[in-house]
Scaffold this motif. Structure first.
Motif, PDB file in Angstrom:
ATOM      1  N   ALA A  42       0.833  -1.218   0.000  1.00 48.21           N
ATOM      2  CA  ALA A  42       0.000   0.000   0.000  1.00 48.21           C
ATOM      3  C   ALA A  42       0.859   1.256   0.000  1.00 48.21           C
ATOM      4  O   ALA A  42       0.648   2.172   0.796  1.00 48.21           O
ATOM      5  N   GLY A  45       1.901   4.922  -4.498  1.00 47.98           N
ATOM      6  CA  GLY A  45       1.332   4.730  -5.826  1.00 47.98           C
ATOM      7  C   GLY A  45       1.978   5.533  -6.938  1.00 47.98           C
ATOM      8  O   GLY A  45       1.461   5.563  -8.049  1.00 47.98           O
ATOM      9  N   ASP A 199      -1.208   1.267  -8.872  1.00 47.61           N
ATOM     10  CA  ASP A 199      -1.231   0.454  -7.667  1.00 47.61           C
ATOM     11  C   ASP A 199      -0.128  -0.605  -7.745  1.00 47.61           C
ATOM     12  O   ASP A 199      -0.228  -1.562  -8.520  1.00 47.61           O
ATOM     13  N   SER A 277       0.432   4.967   5.121  1.00 48.98           N
ATOM     14  CA  SER A 277      -0.502   5.382   4.068  1.00 48.98           C
ATOM     15  C   SER A 277      -1.944   5.212   4.522  1.00 48.98           C
ATOM     16  O   SER A 277      -2.247   4.421   5.426  1.00 48.98           O
ATOM     17  N   THR A 279      -5.780   4.620   2.563  1.00 47.31           N
ATOM     18  CA  THR A 279      -6.468   4.326   1.313  1.00 47.31           C
ATOM     19  C   THR A 279      -7.955   4.573   1.545  1.00 47.31           C
ATOM     20  O   THR A 279      -8.575   3.901   2.376  1.00 47.31           O
ATOM     21  N   ARG A 308     -10.218   5.106  -5.740  1.00 45.89           N
ATOM     22  CA  ARG A 308      -9.658   5.331  -4.408  1.00 45.89           C
ATOM     23  C   ARG A 308      -8.629   6.451  -4.436  1.00 45.89           C
ATOM     24  O   ARG A 308      -8.122   6.818  -5.497  1.00 45.89           O
ATOM     25  N   ARG A 310      -5.000   7.292  -2.467  1.00 45.36           N
ATOM     26  CA  ARG A 310      -3.934   6.790  -1.594  1.00 45.36           C
ATOM     27  C   ARG A 310      -3.138   8.001  -1.099  1.00 45.36           C
ATOM     28  O   ARG A 310      -2.651   8.808  -1.897  1.00 45.36           O
ATOM     29  N   GLY A 312       0.161   8.878   1.103  1.00 50.49           N
ATOM     30  CA  GLY A 312       1.324   8.209   1.661  1.00 50.49           C
ATOM     31  C   GLY A 312       2.434   9.165   2.036  1.00 50.49           C
ATOM     32  O   GLY A 312       2.654  10.173   1.353  1.00 50.49           O
TER      33      GLY A 312
END
Length: 418
Positions: A42, A45, A199, A277, A279, A308, A310, A312
């Motif tokens: 995760a 990205g 991803d 991260s 999500t 979605r 993300r 991070g």
């Protein structure tokens, strides 16, 4: 040639793919039940060659002190009694000079640009999909000082002919309409149109499936106990499933790489830098990012991955701790809600942490070792996803006796005097 790859993350799987494509018989070993279950699971990205830069740079020691004092701090340090941590910190400080920064960033951009191109070729050849977008990335600056400070990175981008655009506030909103309500909070940005998003977990799982169909063997739920050696050669790997042998061996275990080869006399300067991260499901597409936004103040990436978002970031030196800390979540939530308010379900977001294998100079370690049949592809830090395909291709070329498409001599472990 029979090759054993240790590690089933994005770097191990891409290594296996390109080795198999070169005609080798490949087996991948990993302790997890599936590919990509550790740091690749995760991450932020981003496939961002233009933002490939070492953390060690001029002024970073003083900046890190300021970061530690911030309410939403991008850097967290736990002074553990770990000699490997302190040695790594000292080596990193030695790289906090302008000449070292220029040298290290040059290496990183070279590899990352190549890797982005190799990923593009792979996409064309196989049709692989992974919530990917090729719409560039945008680094947003909240202060004029940050915008002015981008000059150092821009000079390197020019040197390596990486396309870029310096944008004012209105142009940032035009590139990322979701920033409209937060426009007054930024002064400008640096956009890199050649960067991508996707991803990494979906990519790793899909490529692993494709590699298996191409003949690669995957041994999951298999713990690596030790590497066996005799003289200058590796003779096997002791695992929970018995001793595995091959002609050549590839180490791609990320932050766990140093511990595995330390008994062999190899001192890999890699230390885990913990990242976090969120999500979150998109609730208002018009308010969500189009691609990736880099929030320079908090060192956080906000990325669109299909339906979605993300979020991070954070660099936490806490050894191998996997503890999810609430203050780190608060920082991620603050960044995304401050720039993209009401774009996604932040309260319901999944919170995750992973250990990023960082070298003191930021550059991964790829290539030969003092053992004639042991090869390294590890230490990618925050850029494993960005550099994975290029690293796998370079390694496969080296192991196949073929000259790689880019300069690679300064990527191996010998640059540390080993």
């Amino acid at each position: 040639m029979k090759v054993l790859v240790l590690g089933g993350g994005v770097v191990g799987v891409t290594s296996a793919w390109y080795l198999a494509q070169a005609g080798h018989e490949v087996t991948v070993v990993d302790r997890q039940p599936e590919a990509g279950m550790e740091t690749s699971f995760a991450n932020a990205g981003q496939v961002s060659p233009g933002y490939s830069a070492p953390w060690a740079g001029p002024g970073v020691p003083f900046k890190s002190i300021r970061w530690l004092m911030m309410a939403h701090r991008p850097f967290v340090f736990w002074p553990l009694p770990d000699p490997h941590l302190w040695k790594w910190l000292w080596q990193m400080l030695e790289n906090c000079t302008t000449p070292a920064y220029d040298r290290n960033k040059g290496r990183m951009v070279r590899l990352a640009e190549y890797s982005r191109d190799v990923l593009g070729d792979l996409r064309k050849e196989t049709g692989i999909t992974y919530d990917d977008r090729q719409q560039g990335t945008l680094q947003v600056f909240r202060t004029q000082k940050q915008l002015d400070g981008a000059a150092l990175d821009i000079a390197v981008l020019k040197q390596y002919q990486v396309p870029y655009e310096v944008l004012d506030r209105d142009a940032c909103v035009k590139a990322e309409p979701g920033l409209a309500d937060a426009a007054h909070k930024i002064v400008g940005g640096l956009r890199l149109p050649g960067d991508e998003t996707g991803d990494a977990f979906k990519f790793t799982q899909t490529l692993a499936s494709m590699a298996a169909k191409a003949g690669v063997t995957f041994l999951y739920n298999t713990k690596i106990k030790q590497i066996l050696a005799d003289g200058g050669r590796i003779t096997g790997v002791e695992t929970s499933g018995g001793v595995l042998t091959a002609d050549s061996y590839v180490l791609s275990l990320g932050s766990f790489s140093p511990g595995v080869v330390r008994p062999l006399g190899l001192d890999l300067p890699i230390y885990p830098v913990k990242g976090y991260s969120l999500t979150a499901a998109i609730t208002d597409a018009a308010r969500a990012p189009v691609s990736t936004i880099m929030d320079e103040t908090f060192k956080i990436g906000i990325t669109r991955l299909g339906d979605r978002v993300r979020v991070g970031g954070t660099a936490e030196l806490a050894g191998f701790s996997r503890r999810l800390r609430a203050p780190r979540r608060e920082t991620l939530e603050h960044s995304v809600t401050d720039l993209f308010a009401n774009c996604c379900d932040v309260p319901g977001a999944t919170f995750w942490t992973g250990l990023r294998p960082m070298t003191p100079d930021g550059t991964p370690i790829i290539g030969r070792t003092g053992y004639e049949n042991l090869f390294l592809n590890t230490g990618h830090g925050t850029l494993g996803w960005t550099m994975a395909c290029g690293s796998g291709r370079v390694l496969a070329d080296i192991m196949s006796g073929k000259k790689p498409d880019i300069a690679y001599e300064d990527l191996n472990v010998f640059r540390y005097g080993q």
